[in-house]
Design a protein around this motif. Structure first.
Motif, PDB file in Angstrom:
ATOM      1  N   ARG A 111     103.219  54.485-167.776  1.00 22.19           N
ATOM      2  CA  ARG A 111     102.993  53.718-166.549  1.00 22.19           C
ATOM      3  C   ARG A 111     102.767  54.610-165.322  1.00 22.19           C
ATOM      4  NH1 ARG A 111     107.781  53.658-163.691  1.00 22.19           N
ATOM      5  NH2 ARG A 111     109.608  54.414-164.813  1.00 22.19           N
ATOM      6  N   ASP A 537     100.659  46.896-154.722  1.00 24.90           N
ATOM      7  CA  ASP A 537     100.100  45.628-155.184  1.00 24.90           C
ATOM      8  C   ASP A 537      98.788  45.446-154.419  1.00 24.90           C
ATOM      9  OD1 ASP A 537      99.647  43.190-156.266  1.00 24.90           O
ATOM     10  OD2 ASP A 537     101.207  42.132-155.137  1.00 24.90           O
ATOM     11  N   ARG A 795     110.519  47.267-159.150  1.00 28.98           N
ATOM     12  CA  ARG A 795     109.627  46.423-159.931  1.00 28.98           C
ATOM     13  C   ARG A 795     110.143  46.188-161.354  1.00 28.98           C
ATOM     14  NH1 ARG A 795     104.308  45.142-159.498  1.00 28.98           N
ATOM     15  NH2 ARG A 795     104.903  45.036-157.311  1.00 28.98           N
ATOM     16  N   HIS A 796     110.678  47.255-161.958  1.00 29.93           N
ATOM     17  CA  HIS A 796     111.137  47.075-163.343  1.00 29.93           C
ATOM     18  C   HIS A 796     112.389  46.192-163.401  1.00 29.93           C
ATOM     19  CE1 HIS A 796     114.514  49.902-162.932  1.00 29.93           C
ATOM     20  NE2 HIS A 796     113.694  50.624-162.186  1.00 29.93           N
ATOM     21  N   ASP A 799     110.990  42.662-163.210  1.00 34.08           N
ATOM     22  CA  ASP A 799     110.370  42.338-164.496  1.00 34.08           C
ATOM     23  C   ASP A 799     111.424  42.027-165.554  1.00 34.08           C
ATOM     24  OD1 ASP A 799     107.928  42.746-163.340  1.00 34.08           O
ATOM     25  OD2 ASP A 799     107.680  44.785-164.110  1.00 34.08           O
ATOM     26  N   ARG A 802     112.709  38.516-164.977  1.00 32.19           N
ATOM     27  CA  ARG A 802     111.747  37.505-165.418  1.00 32.19           C
ATOM     28  C   ARG A 802     111.749  37.391-166.944  1.00 32.19           C
ATOM     29  NH1 ARG A 802     107.697  39.594-163.294  1.00 32.19           N
ATOM     30  NH2 ARG A 802     107.820  38.499-161.298  1.00 32.19           N
ATOM     31  N   ALA A 803     111.861  38.545-167.634  1.00 29.63           N
ATOM     32  CA  ALA A 803     111.875  38.518-169.091  1.00 29.63           C
ATOM     33  C   ALA A 803     113.131  37.843-169.633  1.00 29.63           C
ATOM     34  CB  ALA A 803     111.786  39.954-169.633  1.00 29.63           C
ATOM     35  N   HIS A 809     114.340  36.466-158.566  1.00 27.12           N
ATOM     36  CA  HIS A 809     115.237  37.634-158.463  1.00 27.12           C
ATOM     37  C   HIS A 809     115.503  37.888-156.979  1.00 27.12           C
ATOM     38  CE1 HIS A 809     116.803  41.613-159.882  1.00 27.12           C
ATOM     39  NE2 HIS A 809     116.548  41.906-158.611  1.00 27.12           N
TER      40      HIS A 809
END
Length: 831
Positions: A111, A537, A795-796, A799, A802-803, A809
């Motif tokens: 990444r 972004d 960001r992680h 994520d 969300r997962a 969040h």
């Protein structure tokens, strides 16, 4: 008959002749063996000298790599320009033949590839790319490789982890945390038809993160052409031996690194030998053979003549031959011992001379009268004297020592022949008489140039001063909002405030809490910048919108300080490809900086325009200006101008550093201008423009109707105070709230009729992610809406929430209104 042989002159002569002949033959045979041993000693001495020279070349190369690893481990960020200057100072081509360059391969995850390519292109390598392009779990792409010539340019960007031989050596280096050499490879730098065998040496580089844990960042390494590296290792003159270097323990043709043996048909060398050499964890096999030049030094030719002379002497001398033979035997023994001693002494002298010449310290030998007898090249460089000029001179004339001028620094200052003064560390050791240890026959002075050490110590002191200043600033900035918060809390605990004063007190707490949140967000941004984790972004946008949003953010500060803000924005769109939030942050930081460093009643001009395929945004003020010495460092982290004890400007000195990083991530640039103190400052950002047709009309935001029905909400947080405050907030909006301190208690709740869960991620036992999975798996709670609360907001982290099934969040401290608005959109259960 035996008596006749003893007494008869002829018999005695014959007897003596036979004895003499036998003795002289034995003597000749012994001399032949002695010569063979002496030849073998010379051959072995040549082997040892060659191996020592190869070891020296490899050791010097390894030390260069260790220096490079130290540079990357000690520096926050090594730019291409800084690394170029560092390698230019080494003068690789002049001093170290065979070393194609010194480089650094960065350890990155998939990444991070795009970010790395963007940073490298912006930093001076416009054609930089990570190759090969096949997806993989880890990359070790070459980011720095100097000198940057045609050969090394062909290797920049190459992911060495993709090649098995290189990967094996890198894994060994990572496991041992030491320098490791590869097997025989063809270097990426071999772009000409005449290719040489090569190898590489790797050394892993680690840094300490904010928690003082060692973190792998990459490999310092050097690509080496074996033939160029080993050529000339034995110095000038005709070499006495040939050798072939094989990679590995088996002398196979495919493993040849260097071969000096000529293709001579029918010639067999007198001596051959194999040796094993360990080179940074890799075994080399060296096969040696004697050359005619070494064999020409042998005395084998005298053996036949010696036998003839012995036979003649036996005939002529007869009776005296035996005595003469004995004397000759003793003489030969003494000569052999003397020759061995001479060979050993010459070998020791050669070894000592090579060692003292190749080390990095200056060495000077002084005789008992105090005069210079010998000095190595490093001492010549330090003193400015050549060896020929210095020999016979008094020590004080050559080694002109002055007292040290700094506390804790080098032991002395050395004044050179040309008047140059440099700091050194030196020692002097007496040379004792071998027979009378209480007497000295001279001394050895060893000196080391401490200029680099002196410079590093000064830089460390300066870095320590910056750290102390930053901690002092941070403590001050944190105490400022904590003081009114503490006072407001004390007033609220009294419980006797009227409604107006209570609202005012709560407003103070809210404002100061917002200030604390801003400080923490800035520090987190600095952390992400220092670790290269800032992401964008990006999308096509009109910069005018970001300018308007930035003006709204700083309007209150501008009004408080009674500044006149002039805004001149182009009527036409200012199309760029970027992150709206980050670009707003850049312009707001520049405006905020101008407002803080301009005395009350000042003027601030903001301009934005399109010119030469670039979008420009400029902030100019008539404030305190920037000192010329500070101007080149104004975008460095924690850099601030001079400020008084009142610290009216506030801040931690990180805003402009974030501005530069964000602008560079957008492929742009930012500059600062000021003619000096009191003359104001100008900051200008330049971004590449895009086609205006790529801009999309943004939909107008409409207020959404919020649900007015009360919900059943469960709050799970191991911080009891935080859980209670969240519950009181939601109950104030009509919701029914239950609180639990851990996941087990929440799962044991017999009433599964819950509309929404607000879960802390860092729970003891089962964490928030695991609890969310349990709730989603339970049919009774599967339809409930989940909200995550966490002190981590990268960001992680979002994520991962969300997962795990979270609808939203929230990063602590959460904005109460955002949480209330989110719950207002949750549909109530059918009752």
């Amino acid at each position: 008959m035996s008596r006749w042989l003893i007494r008869s002159p002829l018999g005695q002569a014959l007897f003596v002749f036979l004895i003499a002949l036998a003795v002289t033959e034995a003597l000749v045979a012994g001399v032949a063996q002695s010569i063979t041993r002496q030849d073998r000693i010379m051959f072995e001495a040549e082997i040892d000298r060659t191996i020592d020279a190869i070891n020296e070349r490899v050791t010097v190369t390894t030390n260069l790599i260790r220096g490079t690893a130290g540079l990357f481990a000690a520096s926050g960020e090594v730019t291409i320009e800084e690394f170029n200057r560092y390698v230019e100072a080494l003068r690789l081509t002049e001093r170290y033949p065979g070393i194609l360059g010194i480089g650094f391969a960065q350890w990155i995850e998939p990444r991070q590839v795009a970010t790395l390519e963007a940073v490298m292109r912006a930093g001076g390598r416009p054609d930089f790319r990570v190759w090969p392009v096949a997806p993989r779990e880890v990359y070790t792409s070459i980011t720095h490789l100097e000198p940057y010539n045609a050969r090394n340019a062909a290797a920049v960007g190459f992911d060495m982890w993709t090649e098995p031989t290189r990967r094996f050596a890198m894994m060994q280096s990572l496991n041992t945390r030491d320098a490791v050499a590869t097997g025989r490879v063809t270097l990426m730098q071999e772009i000409d038809p005449d290719k040489q065998a090569g190898f590489l040496i790797y050394l892993p580089v680690f840094k300490r993160d904010r928690e003082a844990r060692m973190q792998m960042v990459g490999f310092a390494y050097a690509p080496l052409r074996a033939d160029d590296l080993l050529r000339g290792v034995r110095g000038r003159g005709e070499p006495g031996i040939d050798y072939t270097v094989y990679d590995g323990e088996q002398p196979e043709p495919a493993a040849v690194l260097r071969n000096t043996m000529p293709d001579e048909q029918g010639r067999e060398p007198w001596f051959t030998a194999d040796r094993r050499l360990e080179v940074n964890g890799r075994v080399w096999t060296l096969r040696f053979s004697s050359r005619p030049s070494l064999e020409a030094l042998s005395q084998r030719d005298i053996v036949p003549w010696l036998a003839l002379a012995a036979f003649a002497a036996s005939l002529i001398l007869a009776r005296l031959s035996w005595i003469q033979a004995q004397a000759r035997l003793h003489a030969e023994s003494a000569t052999l011992a003397q020759r061995k001693a001479a060979v050993h002494l010459n070998r020791e002298r050669a070894w000592l001379g090579a060692t003292l010449t190749s080390i990095g310290d200056g060495v000077i030998a002084i005789d008992e009268a105090g005069h210079v007898r010998w000095m190595n090249p490093v001492a010549e460089h330090l003193t400015g004297w050549t060896r020929d000029d210095a020999v016979g001179q008094p020590r004080e004339a050559v080694v002109d020592l002055l007292p040290a001028d700094v506390d804790g620094g080098p032991t002395a200052m050395l004044r050179g022949r040309d008047g140059t003064v440099r700091p050194i560390v030196h020692t002097a050791s007496p040379i004792r008489d071998g027979e009378r240890e209480d007497e000295t026959t001279g001394a050895v002075i060893v000196m080391h140039d401490a200029s680099e050490q002196h410079r590093i110590e000064a830089e460390l002191r300066e870095a320590d001063r910056h750290k102390d200043e930053f901690l002092a600033m941070l403590a001050h900035e944190l105490r400022n909002p904590l003081a009114p918060i503490g006072t407001a809390a004390a007033l609220l605990q009294r419980g006797d405030l009227d409604p107006d004063r209570m609202r005012g007190t709560i407003g103070v707490i809210a404002r100061q809490l917002g200030h604390l949140t801003t400080l923490v967000d800035d520090l987190l941004d600095v952390s992400r910048v220092s670790r290269g984790l800032v992401t964008l972004d990006a999308a096509p946008l009109d910069l005018r919108g970001a300018v308007d949003a930035a003006i709204e953010q700083v309007r209150e500060l501008v009004q408080q300080r009674d500044h006149a803000l002039s805004v001149e924005i182009a009527d036409a769109p200012l199309p760029v490809h970027g992150d709206r939030i980050r670009l707003t942050q850049v312009i707001a930081n520049l405006l905020n900086n101008a407002a803080k460093y301009t005395p009350a009643g000042g003027r601030i001009d903001l301009r934005a325009w399109l010119e030469d395929a670039c979008v420009h945004a400029q902030v100019r003020d008539n404030g305190i200006g920037i000192e010329p010495a500070l101007l080149p460092h104004v975008f460095d982290l924690f850099t601030q101008g001079t400020r008084g004890l009142d610290r009216a400007q506030g801040g931690l000195g990180i805003g402009l550093s974030l501005v530069r990083t964000i602008v560079q991530l957008h492929g742009g640039r930012v500059r600062a201008d000021s003619t000096g103190p009191g003359s104001g400052s100008t900051f200008e950002m330049t971004l590449p423009a895009i086609d205006a047709e790529r801009l999309q009309t943004e939909p107008t935001a409409q207020d959404e109707a919020l649900a007015a029905e009360a919900l059943d909400v469960v709050v799970v947080d191991d911080n009891e105070d935080a859980a209670q405050m969240t519950a009181l907030l939601l109950e104030a909006y009509g919701h029914r709230v239950r609180t639990y301190g851990d996941a087990e208690a929440a799962l044991a709740d017999p009433d599964a009729a819950v509309d929404a869960y607000v879960l802390d991620i860092g729970l003891p036992g089962l964490n928030g992610y695991e609890l969310a999975q349990r709730l989603r798996a339970d049919p009774r709670t599967a339809s409930a809406t989940l909200f995550a609360l966490s002190g981590y907001g990268q960001r992680h982290d979002i994520d991962a929430s969300r997962a795990a099934g979270f609808a939203k969040h929230f990063t602590k401290p959460v904005d109460p209104q955002r949480l209330v608005d989110a719950l207002a959109r949750v549909p109530a259960r059918m009752r």
